[in-house]
Write an enzyme that holds these catalytic residues in place. Structure first.
Site, PDB file in Angstrom:
ATOM      1  N   ARG A  17      54.089 -10.184  12.740  1.00 11.26           N
ATOM      2  CA  ARG A  17      53.514 -10.124  11.580  1.00 11.26           C
ATOM      3  C   ARG A  17      54.253  -9.369  10.432  1.00 11.26           C
ATOM      4  O   ARG A  17      55.337  -8.676  10.800  1.00 11.26           O
ATOM      5  CB  ARG A  17      52.203  -9.559  11.568  1.00 11.26           C
ATOM      6  CG  ARG A  17      51.172 -10.072  12.334  1.00 11.26           C
ATOM      7  CD  ARG A  17      49.651  -9.523  12.676  1.00 11.26           C
ATOM      8  NE  ARG A  17      49.017  -9.136  11.406  1.00 11.26           N
ATOM      9  CZ  ARG A  17      48.376  -8.153  11.365  1.00 11.26           C
ATOM     10  NH1 ARG A  17      47.974  -7.259  12.281  1.00 11.26           N
ATOM     11  NH2 ARG A  17      47.508  -7.875  10.128  1.00 11.26           N
ATOM     12  N   ASP A  96      45.069  -5.317  19.525  1.00  8.82           N
ATOM     13  CA  ASP A  96      44.760  -6.891  18.669  1.00  8.82           C
ATOM     14  C   ASP A  96      44.725  -7.942  19.596  1.00  8.82           C
ATOM     15  O   ASP A  96      44.405  -9.046  19.259  1.00  8.82           O
ATOM     16  CB  ASP A  96      45.850  -7.044  17.698  1.00  8.82           C
ATOM     17  CG  ASP A  96      45.569  -6.037  16.480  1.00  8.82           C
ATOM     18  OD1 ASP A  96      44.499  -5.254  16.322  1.00  8.82           O
ATOM     19  OD2 ASP A  96      46.733  -5.892  15.664  1.00  8.82           O
ATOM     20  N   THR A 139      35.553   1.805   7.138  1.00  5.60           N
ATOM     21  CA  THR A 139      36.384   1.206   8.263  1.00  5.60           C
ATOM     22  C   THR A 139      35.938  -0.079   8.652  1.00  5.60           C
ATOM     23  O   THR A 139      34.741  -0.647   8.386  1.00  5.60           O
ATOM     24  CB  THR A 139      35.875   2.089   9.546  1.00  5.60           C
ATOM     25  OG1 THR A 139      36.587   1.477  10.642  1.00  5.60           O
ATOM     26  CG2 THR A 139      34.200   2.054  10.088  1.00  5.60           C
ATOM     27  N   ARG A 161      39.051  -3.291   5.158  1.00  6.26           N
ATOM     28  CA  ARG A 161      39.908  -4.082   5.714  1.00  6.26           C
ATOM     29  C   ARG A 161      41.381  -3.743   4.861  1.00  6.26           C
ATOM     30  O   ARG A 161      41.722  -3.371   3.924  1.00  6.26           O
ATOM     31  CB  ARG A 161      39.698  -5.756   5.696  1.00  6.26           C
ATOM     32  CG  ARG A 161      38.612  -5.931   6.746  1.00  6.26           C
ATOM     33  CD  ARG A 161      38.593  -7.302   7.207  1.00  6.26           C
ATOM     34  NE  ARG A 161      40.057  -7.588   7.825  1.00  6.26           N
ATOM     35  CZ  ARG A 161      40.538  -8.890   7.564  1.00  6.26           C
ATOM     36  NH1 ARG A 161      40.107  -9.629   6.907  1.00  6.26           N
ATOM     37  NH2 ARG A 161      41.887  -8.887   8.241  1.00  6.26           N
ATOM     38  N   ASN A 163      46.012  -3.422   5.629  1.00  7.24           N
ATOM     39  CA  ASN A 163      46.893  -2.898   6.281  1.00  7.24           C
ATOM     40  C   ASN A 163      46.725  -1.083   6.205  1.00  7.24           C
ATOM     41  O   ASN A 163      46.231  -0.809   5.335  1.00  7.24           O
ATOM     42  CB  ASN A 163      48.333  -3.239   6.435  1.00  7.24           C
ATOM     43  CG  ASN A 163      48.700  -3.417   5.019  1.00  7.24           C
ATOM     44  OD1 ASN A 163      48.289  -2.478   4.093  1.00  7.24           O
ATOM     45  ND2 ASN A 163      49.767  -4.041   4.707  1.00  7.24           N
ATOM     46  N   ARG A 167      44.323   0.286   2.942  1.00 13.10           N
ATOM     47  CA  ARG A 167      43.399   1.061   3.246  1.00 13.10           C
ATOM     48  C   ARG A 167      43.584   2.567   2.411  1.00 13.10           C
ATOM     49  O   ARG A 167      42.562   2.860   1.878  1.00 13.10           O
ATOM     50  CB  ARG A 167      42.998   1.122   4.690  1.00 13.10           C
ATOM     51  CG  ARG A 167      42.474   0.086   5.260  1.00 13.10           C
ATOM     52  CD  ARG A 167      42.074   0.323   6.571  1.00 13.10           C
ATOM     53  NE  ARG A 167      43.114  -0.115   7.654  1.00 13.10           N
ATOM     54  CZ  ARG A 167      43.281   0.093   8.988  1.00 13.10           C
ATOM     55  NH1 ARG A 167      42.174   0.739   9.537  1.00 13.10           N
ATOM     56  NH2 ARG A 167      44.272  -0.671   9.612  1.00 13.10           N
ATOM     57  N   CYS A 254      35.628  -9.236  19.322  1.00 11.79           N
ATOM     58  CA  CYS A 254      35.426  -8.074  18.475  1.00 11.79           C
ATOM     59  C   CYS A 254      34.282  -8.010  18.090  1.00 11.79           C
ATOM     60  O   CYS A 254      33.777  -7.411  16.981  1.00 11.79           O
ATOM     61  CB  CYS A 254      36.474  -8.403  17.078  1.00 11.79           C
ATOM     62  SG  CYS A 254      36.190  -9.828  16.614  1.00 11.79           S
TER      63      CYS A 254
END
Length: 319
Positions: A17, A96, A139, A161, A163, A167, A254
């Site tokens: 990514r 992940d 979170t 949400r 990266n 945040r 999840c």
């Protein structure tokens, strides 16, 4: 048998990514492979692949992951590229990763694990206990949300949400009084200026495989298998085998708040596991030890016992 090594003219293609943390993990993989085989950086090609989970509109809208997919959100496009042969290996945050890989792919290489702990991030407070009554915390993790509400049901938890950088920006804008990151990510990005306080696993058990970089390959790619074997960290692999067995038997989607951590002391493995209701109203935990070799079996056994303790009504919210 001699490995046919990559070269600048024919580089090994590493899929990842494009977030700063994902790139840092890909660079770490490249560095370790280069050192193991005395290869220059340009014998490797870092290939950035945008995944569904990287969709900016969904990130900015703070849509919960369970509304838009599952853990495969961060891996599907990368794995498809590998199956097509566009890349040779893929570097992931193991937490992940779904517990089962698509047919033809293998996840069996792990780099030495970083700090497993969660980090409490706040410009004005240093711990969860310091937050005022009814404080807003941000979170995107269902696990962290459930653990927070279990310990502090007065808190208001909002979706958060993005990266690491996204945040932190939201925090600076006052969307919440605190948020949470993995200590591993902060360390890998050398973010010493972030107001982070590590949380003991005794207070907040981390996500399964937190802090571990996993490297995926095609099952029939012998060259990649031989090269990755040179950088695989056996102890991390043993710990994750137990944790991921626990996750697999608990339903590692999840939608389920699950925490777990395996630690080694010589030949003894200690495994802790926790499953919670999403609203934090109930938490069930176990803590057991076994011989290292029996870690996966212990993970499966603990999952079975956690599910038995939870009883048939515990997962009614899953529908």
């Amino acid at each position: 048998m001699k490995i046919s090594l990559p070269s600048p003219a024919s580089p090994l293609k590493i899929g990842t990514r494009g977030s700063p943390l994902a790139l840092a993990q890909a660079f770490e993989t490249r560095r370790r492979l280069g050192a193991a085989f005395d290869l220059p950086e340009d014998a490797f090609d870092i290939v950035v692949i945008t995944t569904t989970g990287d969709n900016r509109a969904m990130i900015e809208a703070d849509r919960p992951l369970k509304e838009i997919g599952n853990k495969g959100l961060f891996t599907k496009e990368i794995e498809e590229a590998m199956l097509r042969g566009d890349i040779d290996i893929a570097v992931h945050s193991t937490k992940d990763m779904p517990v089962e890989q698509p047919a033809g792919l293998v996840l069996d290489t792990f780099l030495p694990r970083e700090d497993v702990r969660d980090a409490f991030i706040s410009p004005g407070h240093s711990a969860i206990r310091d937050l005022p009554q009814g404080a807003v915390v941000g979170t995107s993790s269902l696990r962290r949300r459930a653990q927070l509400l279990n310990r502090r049901p007065d808190l208001k938890v909002v979706e958060f949400r993005g990266n690491v950088q996204t945040r932190l920006r939201k925090l600076s804008e006052g969307v919440a009084e605190c948020t949470f990151l993995a200590m591993a990510g902060i360390r890998r990005l050398n973010m010493a200026d972030v107001p982070a306080t590590a949380i003991s696993p005794d207070d907040m058990l981390p996500a399964i495989a937190q802090g571990a970089i996993g490297i995926e390959r095609r099952a029939d790619d012998n060259r990649a298998a031989d090269m990755l074997a040179a950088i695989h960290h056996a102890e991390t692999g043993q710990r994750l085998a137990a944790e991921r067995a626990l996750l697999a038997a608990l339903d590692g989607s999840c939608e389920t708040p699950i925490a777990g951590l395996a630690e080694l002391d010589g030949t003894t493995l200690r495994l802790r596991g926790e499953v919670l209701r999403p609203d934090g109203s109930e938490a069930i935990a176990l803590d057991r030890t076994c011989d290292v070799a029996d870690g996966p079996a212990l993970g499966t056994e603990m999952a079975r016992d956690l599910l038995a303790q939870a009883g048939p009504g515990f997962f009614d919210w899953r529908g």
